[in-house]
Design a protein around this motif. Structure first.
Motif, PDB file in Angstrom:
ATOM      1  N   GLU A 486       0.834  -1.206   0.000  1.00  0.00           N
ATOM      2  CA  GLU A 486       0.000   0.000   0.000  1.00  0.00           C
ATOM      3  C   GLU A 486       0.869   1.257   0.000  1.00  0.00           C
ATOM      4  N   ILE A 487       1.902   1.259   0.860  1.00  0.00           N
ATOM      5  CA  ILE A 487       2.777   2.428   0.948  1.00  0.00           C
ATOM      6  C   ILE A 487       3.585   2.579  -0.341  1.00  0.00           C
ATOM      7  N   LYS A 488       4.055   1.463  -0.870  1.00  0.00           N
ATOM      8  CA  LYS A 488       4.827   1.510  -2.111  1.00  0.00           C
ATOM      9  C   LYS A 488       4.003   2.133  -3.240  1.00  0.00           C
ATOM     10  N   ALA A 489       2.733   1.685  -3.361  1.00  0.00           N
ATOM     11  CA  ALA A 489       1.855   2.225  -4.410  1.00  0.00           C
ATOM     12  C   ALA A 489       1.587   3.705  -4.189  1.00  0.00           C
ATOM     13  N   GLU A 490       1.412   4.088  -2.913  1.00  0.00           N
ATOM     14  CA  GLU A 490       1.142   5.495  -2.585  1.00  0.00           C
ATOM     15  C   GLU A 490       2.328   6.378  -2.959  1.00  0.00           C
ATOM     16  N   LEU A 491       3.530   5.947  -2.580  1.00  0.00           N
ATOM     17  CA  LEU A 491       4.728   6.730  -2.890  1.00  0.00           C
ATOM     18  C   LEU A 491       4.985   6.768  -4.392  1.00  0.00           C
ATOM     19  N   ALA A 492       4.760   5.632  -5.061  1.00  0.00           N
ATOM     20  CA  ALA A 492       4.962   5.587  -6.514  1.00  0.00           C
ATOM     21  C   ALA A 492       4.001   6.541  -7.217  1.00  0.00           C
ATOM     22  N   LYS A 493       2.748   6.570  -6.751  1.00  0.00           N
ATOM     23  CA  LYS A 493       1.760   7.470  -7.339  1.00  0.00           C
ATOM     24  C   LYS A 493       2.183   8.921  -7.175  1.00  0.00           C
ATOM     25  N   ASN A 494       2.587   9.295  -5.961  1.00  0.00           N
ATOM     26  CA  ASN A 494       2.992  10.685  -5.712  1.00  0.00           C
ATOM     27  C   ASN A 494       4.223  11.063  -6.539  1.00  0.00           C
ATOM     28  N   ARG A 495       5.172  10.089  -6.648  1.00  0.00           N
ATOM     29  CA  ARG A 495       6.394  10.382  -7.410  1.00  0.00           C
ATOM     30  C   ARG A 495       6.087  10.525  -8.894  1.00  0.00           C
ATOM     31  N   ALA A 496       5.242   9.626  -9.406  1.00  0.00           N
ATOM     32  CA  ALA A 496       4.878   9.696 -10.824  1.00  0.00           C
ATOM     33  C   ALA A 496       4.204  11.019 -11.138  1.00  0.00           C
ATOM     34  N   LYS A 497       3.325  11.442 -10.263  1.00  0.00           N
ATOM     35  CA  LYS A 497       2.627  12.716 -10.467  1.00  0.00           C
ATOM     36  C   LYS A 497       3.622  13.879 -10.427  1.00  0.00           C
ATOM     37  N   GLU A 498       4.492  13.887  -9.414  1.00  0.00           N
ATOM     38  CA  GLU A 498       5.436  14.989  -9.248  1.00  0.00           C
ATOM     39  C   GLU A 498       6.398  15.071 -10.434  1.00  0.00           C
ATOM     40  N   GLU A 499       6.926  13.907 -10.858  1.00  0.00           N
ATOM     41  CA  GLU A 499       7.889  13.914 -11.961  1.00  0.00           C
ATOM     42  C   GLU A 499       7.237  14.372 -13.263  1.00  0.00           C
ATOM     43  N   THR A 500       5.999  13.923 -13.490  1.00  0.00           N
ATOM     44  CA  THR A 500       5.296  14.336 -14.713  1.00  0.00           C
ATOM     45  C   THR A 500       5.025  15.834 -14.692  1.00  0.00           C
ATOM     46  N   LYS A 565      -0.441  35.986 -26.592  1.00  0.00           N
ATOM     47  CA  LYS A 565       0.353  34.773 -26.399  1.00  0.00           C
ATOM     48  C   LYS A 565      -0.513  33.656 -25.817  1.00  0.00           C
ATOM     49  N   PRO A 566      -0.194  32.398 -26.173  1.00  0.00           N
ATOM     50  CA  PRO A 566      -0.965  31.272 -25.615  1.00  0.00           C
ATOM     51  C   PRO A 566      -0.892  31.250 -24.091  1.00  0.00           C
ATOM     52  N   GLN A 567      -1.999  30.833 -23.488  1.00  0.00           N
ATOM     53  CA  GLN A 567      -2.058  30.660 -22.040  1.00  0.00           C
ATOM     54  C   GLN A 567      -2.269  29.174 -21.748  1.00  0.00           C
ATOM     55  N   TYR A 568      -1.647  28.697 -20.650  1.00  0.00           N
ATOM     56  CA  TYR A 568      -1.667  27.270 -20.348  1.00  0.00           C
ATOM     57  C   TYR A 568      -2.324  27.016 -18.982  1.00  0.00           C
ATOM     58  N   LEU A 569      -3.010  25.901 -18.926  1.00  0.00           N
ATOM     59  CA  LEU A 569      -3.591  25.430 -17.667  1.00  0.00           C
ATOM     60  C   LEU A 569      -3.109  23.999 -17.457  1.00  0.00           C
ATOM     61  N   VAL A 570      -2.470  23.744 -16.287  1.00  0.00           N
ATOM     62  CA  VAL A 570      -1.974  22.401 -15.961  1.00  0.00           C
ATOM     63  C   VAL A 570      -2.628  21.970 -14.651  1.00  0.00           C
ATOM     64  N   GLU A 571      -3.345  20.861 -14.679  1.00  0.00           N
ATOM     65  CA  GLU A 571      -4.047  20.386 -13.476  1.00  0.00           C
ATOM     66  C   GLU A 571      -4.019  18.863 -13.402  1.00  0.00           C
ATOM     67  N   ASP A 572      -4.355  18.367 -12.217  1.00  0.00           N
ATOM     68  CA  ASP A 572      -4.415  16.925 -11.972  1.00  0.00           C
ATOM     69  C   ASP A 572      -5.817  16.570 -11.500  1.00  0.00           C
ATOM     70  N   VAL A 573      -6.410  15.519 -12.083  1.00  0.00           N
ATOM     71  CA  VAL A 573      -7.718  15.067 -11.649  1.00  0.00           C
ATOM     72  C   VAL A 573      -7.816  13.560 -11.840  1.00  0.00           C
TER      73      VAL A 573
END
Length: 636
Positions: A486-500, A565-573
């Motif tokens: 559970e912890i491994k999946a949680e940390l992997a998820k957070n890392r994948a999100k942060e790196e992306t 100039k183009p405007q950008y929106l970056v979000e996570d859902v």
């Protein structure tokens, strides 16, 4: 209402609305939480109780209303439960204010509301027995339900007052037209960072550190095993029985009367004295005799009736027996045949009628089909009678045996069933059924380990259950070994999100707008481009819901472009990172809006403004009410 308003009600907008509601729930955290006085009470508002049963029913409505939105995550389910509780708390606060304002719905308005509810109707007409039965199986008393309806009507009175007083200015109308009419050139890219978490490196030291710093959050769920017996009509079999021709014919006559629909027309003459009544009888009897003898046509009779001041002609609906609600009329109509289609004149309180049968429609092709249906009906009635007998016996046994189900199962000839371990906190499997949960979470069942009372499974009238908790396993802290994956999946998820996120932000900071598509696809994102796209067309795009959600957020959150100039929106859902690039905004113009469109939009905006004002009142009442929340695992 215009198409764009219909578009706004789809799942995409429902999700946006959920975000907004989630914000309003933030205030609930500051309300004091108490140990509950009973397992059934989740809150009190100015002394008025909010029951768990009410919250569960409201929660189920939210789930049903959003069933089309795809997978509902555990977090969204938790939000729905909180929303359900918040809604009921605010309604209780409004109830208190309504009493202070001395607003009271009339008995007539309450009655009109109840008789209009389809669940209480039989063949399109309110039926008292259906009403009583439906309330019984829903756990309502008649008085309690009518009080609830009265509250609904009173709240509607307040809401309508806001609607009638709301007004949106012409400037606001023009701004909305400009927004709805604008077209945009944009690009959208989405990436699911949950797809390949196995490849994300997480060290054992990181997992151990996470566990040690957050040990309190890693617990096993509360588990239960359920025992239950269920009585189902479709599982019963009445003793084989043959029916005589007379019994089958009697049932056939009932079915024919019950299922036939008859179309008719009639002459009616009003009267106020006995002499006028007799005169009307004589007139219609004479008309009938002349029509049947061929001395005059029906149309000629209509012309003659039209000359009488207190007489009129009307064509009736296609009625089943009893649908008209006038027994004298029903009896007269259903005694007619195609060979003798005119009734004898008859009276109904102040009127005399002559009915003409026009057509008979029936679901049965011929007499053989009717007789077969009658025999089948007799057998089904025998099963229904057997079910009712067993259900009454189940109720009797439940009052005698409260500590076990074995005796009840044996007496009724039912199987004693038992589940595997079920997650109590997430209401897994059978616990996810609202009627089962209401029974299990009751104090006697949950705390005292007794049988529940018999209840209607899913509010069905032919499926009764009794349930008990056979075994319990309380939540406990998990070991590192148990929590490892559970912890491994949680940390992997957070890392994948942060790196992306970091790679996307670095790409955008480089400012190479000409190569946006190539750069974003190099990062593994899926990409689409839309030109001349209007907000009203987003819900019609043939693409993933997450992309529609991203584009809508781009419209809502990017209002203008700086220096073109183009405007950008970056979000996570929900496990997706999306990037919206808005490259061009063409301001909407009023030419595409007709006068009718403007009027409808004005009505829509006025209604929305009234809704905002009403919600502000609700929030004010919430903030100024005495509210107590009680601990309950349902909200965890």
């Amino acid at each position: 209402m215009m198409q764009f308003i219909r578009d706004h009600s789809n799942s995409l907008w429902a999700k946006i609305l959920l975000v907004g509601v989630g914000v309003s729930l933030a205030g609930i955290g500051g309300t004091q939480i108490f140990s509950g006085p009973s397992a059934d009470t989740v809150a009190t508002v100015n002394g008025a109780k909010v029951s768990l049963q009410e919250v569960e029913a409201q929660y189920q409505q939210l789930l049903n209303a959003n069933a089309q939105n795809g997978d509902v995550t555990e977090e969204i389910q938790r939000q729905y439960r909180l929303i359900a509780r918040q809604d009921l708390i605010q309604r209780r606060a409004m109830d208190s204010q309504i009493k202070e304002w001395k607003i009271r719905a009339s008995d007539r308005s309450v009655a009109e509301e109840i008789v209009s509810i389809p669940s209480f109707q039989k063949d399109g007409v309110f039926d008292q027995e259906t009403y009583k039965t439906a309330l019984f199986y829903s756990g309502y008393s008649i008085e309690g339900f009518e009080d609830a309806i009265r509250r609904d009507v009173e709240e509607r009175i307040v809401r309508e007052a806001f609607v009638n007083s709301a007004f949106v200015s012409n400037n606001e109308l023009q701004e909305q037209i400009a927004f709805l009419g604008q077209k945009r050139d944009l690009e959208v890219a989405t990436f699911n960072y949950l797809d390949d978490l196995e490849s994300v490196a997480v060290s054992e030291n990181e997992i151990k550190k996470q566990y040690e710093e957050n040990i309190a959050q890693y617990k096993t769920p509360n588990l239960v095993k359920l025992q239950y017996v269920e009585l189902e009509a479709n599982a019963l079999k009445a003793e084989d029985q043959s029916y005589s021709a007379a019994e089958i014919q009697e049932e056939a006559d009932k079915l024919k009367k019950q299922d036939e629909q008859r179309l008719s027309e009639q002459f009616t003459i009003e009267y106020s004295t006995d002499s006028e009544k007799q005169e009307a009888m004589d007139i219609l009897a004479d008309l009938k005799e002349r029509i049947e003898s061929g001395a005059m046509t029906f149309d000629e009779a209509k012309a003659e009736i039209a000359q009488i001041d207190n007489a009129y002609y009307n064509r009736n609906g296609n009625f089943k027996y009893g649908a008209a609600g006038i027994p004298e009329f029903d009896d007269a109509l259903f005694e007619l045949t195609e060979e003798a289609p005119f009734s004898t004149p008859f009276s109904t309180g102040g009127e005399v009628h002559l009915v003409h049968l026009l057509n008979i429609s029936t679901p049965y092709n011929d007499d053989a089909a009717l007789l077969a249906a009658a025999e089948k009906s007799l057998k089904e009635n025998a099963v229904a009678d057997l079910y009712m007998t067993k259900e009454a016996r189940m109720q009797e046994l439940a009052e005698t045996y409260t500590e076990s189900l074995g005796e009840i199962a044996q007496d009724l000839g039912l199987e004693l069933k038992e589940t595997d371990w079920l997650n109590l906190d997430s209401q897994e499997d059978l616990l996810g059924n609202a009627s089962v949960w209401a029974a299990v979470s009751g104090y006697d069942v949950m705390e005292n380990g007794r049988n529940s009372l018999p209840f209607a499974f899913n509010d069905q009238t032919n499926h009764a259950m009794i349930v008990r908790i056979a075994d319990k396993e309380e939540s406990r802290s998990k070991s590192l070994e148990e929590s490892y994956e559970e912890i491994k999946a949680e940390l992997a998820k957070n890392r994948a999100k942060e790196e992306t996120m970091n790679r996307v932000n670095a790409m955008l900071e480089a400012g190479d707008t000409q190569n946006f598509q190539n750069d974003i696809e190099q990062l593994g994102f899926s990409y689409n481009q839309y030109n001349d796209l209007a907000i009203t067309s987003v819900g019609q795009l043939q693409t993933k819901p997450v992309e529609q959600y991203a584009i809508s957020n781009g419209f809502q959150k990017i209002h203008h472009l700086e220096d073109g100039k183009p405007q950008y929106l970056v979000e996570d859902v929900d496990g997706y990172i999306f990037v919206v690039a808005v490259n061009k905004i063409n301001v909407g113009e009023a030419e595409g809006f007709t006068d009718e469109d403007r009027a409808q939009l004005q009505e829509y905006l006025d209604g929305r403004e009234a809704s905002f004002e009403y919600q502000a009142l609700m929030q004010y009442l919430f903030n100024n009410s005495k509210i107590k929340l009680y601990n309950n695992s349902f909200f965890q």
